[in-house]
Design a protein around this motif. Sequence first.
Motif, PDB file in Angstrom:
ATOM      1  N   GLU A  14      -5.746   9.835 -15.264  1.00 51.53           N
ATOM      2  CA  GLU A  14      -6.155   9.257 -13.987  1.00 51.53           C
ATOM      3  C   GLU A  14      -5.337   9.889 -12.868  1.00 51.53           C
ATOM      4  OE1 GLU A  14      -6.915   4.907 -11.822  1.00 51.53           O
ATOM      5  OE2 GLU A  14      -5.963   5.001 -13.789  1.00 51.53           O
ATOM      6  N   SER A  15      -6.023  10.358 -11.824  1.00 50.51           N
ATOM      7  CA  SER A  15      -5.336  10.917 -10.658  1.00 50.51           C
ATOM      8  C   SER A  15      -4.981   9.796  -9.696  1.00 50.51           C
ATOM      9  CB  SER A  15      -6.234  11.936  -9.961  1.00 50.51           C
ATOM     10  OG  SER A  15      -5.617  12.409  -8.778  1.00 50.51           O
ATOM     11  N   ILE A  16      -3.761   9.819  -9.187  1.00 53.40           N
ATOM     12  CA  ILE A  16      -3.334   8.716  -8.332  1.00 53.40           C
ATOM     13  C   ILE A  16      -3.823   8.861  -6.898  1.00 53.40           C
ATOM     14  CG2 ILE A  16      -1.283   8.352  -9.742  1.00 53.40           C
ATOM     15  CD1 ILE A  16       0.330   9.536  -7.406  1.00 53.40           C
ATOM     16  N   GLY A  17      -4.280  10.083  -6.505  1.00 53.43           N
ATOM     17  CA  GLY A  17      -4.665  10.271  -5.104  1.00 53.43           C
ATOM     18  C   GLY A  17      -3.440  10.281  -4.210  1.00 53.43           C
ATOM     19  N   PRO A  18      -3.624  10.238  -2.875  1.00 54.04           N
ATOM     20  CA  PRO A  18      -2.472  10.238  -1.967  1.00 54.04           C
ATOM     21  C   PRO A  18      -1.738   8.899  -1.993  1.00 54.04           C
ATOM     22  CG  PRO A  18      -4.510  10.019  -0.724  1.00 54.04           C
ATOM     23  CD  PRO A  18      -4.909  10.270  -2.150  1.00 54.04           C
ATOM     24  N   VAL A  19      -0.414   8.940  -2.007  1.00 53.30           N
ATOM     25  CA  VAL A  19       0.424   7.742  -1.975  1.00 53.30           C
ATOM     26  C   VAL A  19       1.607   8.013  -1.051  1.00 53.30           C
ATOM     27  CG1 VAL A  19       1.878   6.148  -3.294  1.00 53.30           C
ATOM     28  CG2 VAL A  19      -0.194   7.092  -4.330  1.00 53.30           C
ATOM     29  N   SER A  20       1.882   7.087  -0.140  1.00 54.04           N
ATOM     30  CA  SER A  20       3.047   7.191   0.739  1.00 54.04           C
ATOM     31  C   SER A  20       4.050   6.100   0.390  1.00 54.04           C
ATOM     32  CB  SER A  20       2.639   7.060   2.212  1.00 54.04           C
ATOM     33  OG  SER A  20       1.797   8.135   2.600  1.00 54.04           O
ATOM     34  N   VAL A  21       5.323   6.444   0.476  1.00 52.21           N
ATOM     35  CA  VAL A  21       6.396   5.508   0.150  1.00 52.21           C
ATOM     36  C   VAL A  21       7.234   5.277   1.413  1.00 52.21           C
ATOM     37  CG1 VAL A  21       8.352   5.016  -1.357  1.00 52.21           C
ATOM     38  CG2 VAL A  21       6.455   6.446  -2.186  1.00 52.21           C
ATOM     39  N   PRO A  22       7.115   4.117   2.069  1.00 47.88           N
ATOM     40  CA  PRO A  22       7.923   3.861   3.269  1.00 47.88           C
ATOM     41  C   PRO A  22       9.420   3.853   2.966  1.00 47.88           C
ATOM     42  CG  PRO A  22       6.091   2.332   3.118  1.00 47.88           C
ATOM     43  CD  PRO A  22       6.159   3.047   1.807  1.00 47.88           C
ATOM     44  N   ASP A  23      10.189   4.467   3.861  1.00 47.95           N
ATOM     45  CA  ASP A  23      11.641   4.526   3.675  1.00 47.95           C
ATOM     46  C   ASP A  23      12.271   3.142   3.636  1.00 47.95           C
ATOM     47  OD1 ASP A  23      11.454   7.285   3.732  1.00 47.95           O
ATOM     48  OD2 ASP A  23      11.911   7.424   5.880  1.00 47.95           O
ATOM     49  N   SER A  24      11.698   2.212   4.380  1.00 49.14           N
ATOM     50  CA  SER A  24      12.370   0.929   4.592  1.00 49.14           C
ATOM     51  C   SER A  24      12.061  -0.123   3.530  1.00 49.14           C
ATOM     52  CB  SER A  24      11.994   0.361   5.970  1.00 49.14           C
ATOM     53  OG  SER A  24      10.599   0.150   6.048  1.00 49.14           O
ATOM     54  N   VAL A  25      11.063   0.115   2.666  1.00 56.10           N
ATOM     55  CA  VAL A  25      10.769  -0.912   1.668  1.00 56.10           C
ATOM     56  C   VAL A  25      11.797  -0.828   0.548  1.00 56.10           C
ATOM     57  CG1 VAL A  25       8.318  -0.958   2.209  1.00 56.10           C
ATOM     58  CG2 VAL A  25       9.139   0.517   0.361  1.00 56.10           C
ATOM     59  N   PRO A  26      12.191  -1.949  -0.024  1.00 62.49           N
ATOM     60  CA  PRO A  26      13.276  -1.954  -1.008  1.00 62.49           C
ATOM     61  C   PRO A  26      12.849  -1.391  -2.355  1.00 62.49           C
ATOM     62  CG  PRO A  26      12.392  -4.162  -0.734  1.00 62.49           C
ATOM     63  CD  PRO A  26      11.732  -3.311   0.316  1.00 62.49           C
ATOM     64  N   ASP A  27      13.842  -0.987  -3.134  1.00 60.29           N
ATOM     65  CA  ASP A  27      13.581  -0.596  -4.514  1.00 60.29           C
ATOM     66  C   ASP A  27      12.886  -1.744  -5.245  1.00 60.29           C
ATOM     67  OD1 ASP A  27      14.633   1.889  -4.308  1.00 60.29           O
ATOM     68  OD2 ASP A  27      16.272   1.593  -5.721  1.00 60.29           O
ATOM     69  N   GLY A  28      11.980  -1.370  -6.124  1.00 60.42           N
ATOM     70  CA  GLY A  28      11.220  -2.368  -6.864  1.00 60.42           C
ATOM     71  C   GLY A  28       9.881  -2.679  -6.237  1.00 60.42           C
ATOM     72  N   THR A  29       9.625  -2.154  -5.019  1.00 62.40           N
ATOM     73  CA  THR A  29       8.332  -2.369  -4.366  1.00 62.40           C
ATOM     74  C   THR A  29       7.253  -1.557  -5.074  1.00 62.40           C
ATOM     75  OG1 THR A  29       9.384  -2.750  -2.222  1.00 62.40           O
ATOM     76  CG2 THR A  29       7.050  -2.185  -2.209  1.00 62.40           C
ATOM     77  N   ILE A  30       6.161  -2.212  -5.459  1.00 56.84           N
ATOM     78  CA  ILE A  30       5.052  -1.494  -6.101  1.00 56.84           C
ATOM     79  C   ILE A  30       4.319  -0.667  -5.057  1.00 56.84           C
ATOM     80  CG2 ILE A  30       2.854  -1.751  -7.320  1.00 56.84           C
ATOM     81  CD1 ILE A  30       4.009  -4.224  -8.671  1.00 56.84           C
ATOM     82  N   ILE A  31       4.144   0.617  -5.329  1.00 55.84           N
ATOM     83  CA  ILE A  31       3.519   1.527  -4.372  1.00 55.84           C
ATOM     84  C   ILE A  31       2.131   1.995  -4.810  1.00 55.84           C
ATOM     85  CG2 ILE A  31       5.736   2.321  -3.467  1.00 55.84           C
ATOM     86  CD1 ILE A  31       5.359   4.865  -5.226  1.00 55.84           C
ATOM     87  N   TRP A  32       1.742   1.699  -6.060  1.00 56.66           N
ATOM     88  CA  TRP A  32       0.428   2.150  -6.536  1.00 56.66           C
ATOM     89  C   TRP A  32      -0.012   1.289  -7.704  1.00 56.66           C
ATOM     90  CZ3 TRP A  32      -1.541   4.162 -11.153  1.00 56.66           C
ATOM     91  CH2 TRP A  32      -2.801   4.778 -11.061  1.00 56.66           C
ATOM     92  N   TYR A  33      -1.313   0.944  -7.703  1.00 56.52           N
ATOM     93  CA  TYR A  33      -1.962   0.264  -8.829  1.00 56.52           C
ATOM     94  C   TYR A  33      -3.125   1.124  -9.309  1.00 56.52           C
ATOM     95  CZ  TYR A  33       0.183  -4.312  -7.669  1.00 56.52           C
ATOM     96  OH  TYR A  33       1.045  -5.354  -7.431  1.00 56.52           O
ATOM     97  N   SER A  34      -3.270   1.236 -10.612  1.00 61.06           N
ATOM     98  CA  SER A  34      -4.505   1.814 -11.131  1.00 61.06           C
ATOM     99  C   SER A  34      -5.608   0.768 -11.050  1.00 61.06           C
ATOM    100  CB  SER A  34      -4.318   2.243 -12.592  1.00 61.06           C
ATOM    101  OG  SER A  34      -4.370   1.120 -13.465  1.00 61.06           O
ATOM    102  N   LYS A  35      -6.828   1.199 -11.255  1.00 60.82           N
ATOM    103  CA  LYS A  35      -7.881   0.215 -11.475  1.00 60.82           C
ATOM    104  C   LYS A  35      -7.677  -0.398 -12.858  1.00 60.82           C
ATOM    105  CE  LYS A  35     -11.357   3.320 -13.494  1.00 60.82           C
ATOM    106  NZ  LYS A  35     -12.738   3.852 -13.375  1.00 60.82           N
ATOM    107  N   THR A  36      -8.387  -1.450 -13.154  1.00 60.78           N
ATOM    108  CA  THR A  36      -8.314  -2.056 -14.480  1.00 60.78           C
ATOM    109  C   THR A  36      -9.114  -1.218 -15.469  1.00 60.78           C
ATOM    110  OG1 THR A  36      -8.022  -4.286 -13.597  1.00 60.78           O
ATOM    111  CG2 THR A  36      -8.838  -4.107 -15.855  1.00 60.78           C
TER     112      THR A  36
END
Length: 340
Positions: A39-61
């Motif tokens: 599965e390709s994740i496509g484009p994903v951005s990770v904000p500098d200010s969000v804390p570690d442990g923040t989920i940045i991507w979900y696959s479909k079910t």
Amino acid sequence: MSTLHRLLQLGLLCCTCLFAQSALALQCSSLTDGSYLTESIGPVSVPDSVPDGTIIWYSKTHSIPAKCWKVRDQHFAEDDPIYFYGNPANLNTQGWGIEFGLLYKGSYAWDGDWSSVPRAGVFSGFTSPGCPDAANNQDMLACSLVQPVITFQVVIRKRGLLPFQRPPQDTYDVFQFDGAYGLNGGPSNPFGNFRYQLSGLQNIVGTPCTVDVTVTPEPGIIDFGSVQKTNAGFSPAAPTKPFSLALDKQCNSPISVGAYFNTANQSGQNTILPASDSQFGIQIKDGSGNLLPVNEPFPLANFAADVSHIDVPFSATMVPLGDPKIGPFEAVVVVQIIYF
């Protein structure tokens, strides 16, 4: 001396044969995707200010129809539970700034929590039975075959790097289906047990942008008031209340965001349950009347560089699923923002 040397070689070869046979514990393949689902994740951005442990991507079910069976090795009489084994290729991802996880039956498992060590994976809930009366592999296939449908999501969360840098590798094997004795043949997967692989990891980039979210009406409570139960369901027939997500961008760059309606109880893809036995649910539609998924990512808004505020309208509707349970109810949904 020559005879002793030959006998010693023979003994070592015999041990090697036994070891190779024991590695063939469980064959577990997909009926639809072969050895790999990529599965390709496509484009994903990770904000500098969000804390570690923040989920940045979900696959479909994903729902994988699997075919699993045992071979006649030294464990042929034993039941063989089917596990998700994480990071089966045994890559070192400590410096990647992200961590891979599995969402299965409402629980998360992360690369630090599960492993390819035998029995240290995530139990699927399905088992290939032992076959003490089997005389050969043909008997084993007939006796031990199990064909479960295994449903899961894969997730990625932020971990460790600030500022974020692209992962050094574009693909990653998240897990492999296998049995109680670990990976079938080792990390190279010579027997083709099913693996789920992510691609496009180098599309993950850091961003200084964040988007704040406010649910209106505040404080994010949608009150349906008093609704009457009838033989056909409800009166009014489809109790509906509007709400919106107010999005405020904290940067001067263009960015796109998605959303994920996270809830513990659901029915099908689109219905939130107040409780598992409520016999009614709540469905959410966008401003165009399209039914939105629950526990699935979906596009939310596209910000141009010079736009800092967007209001996204929704509506929530009560729907009967049987004989609705009478009394006060509460359904909880957490809105998670995903950056593209």
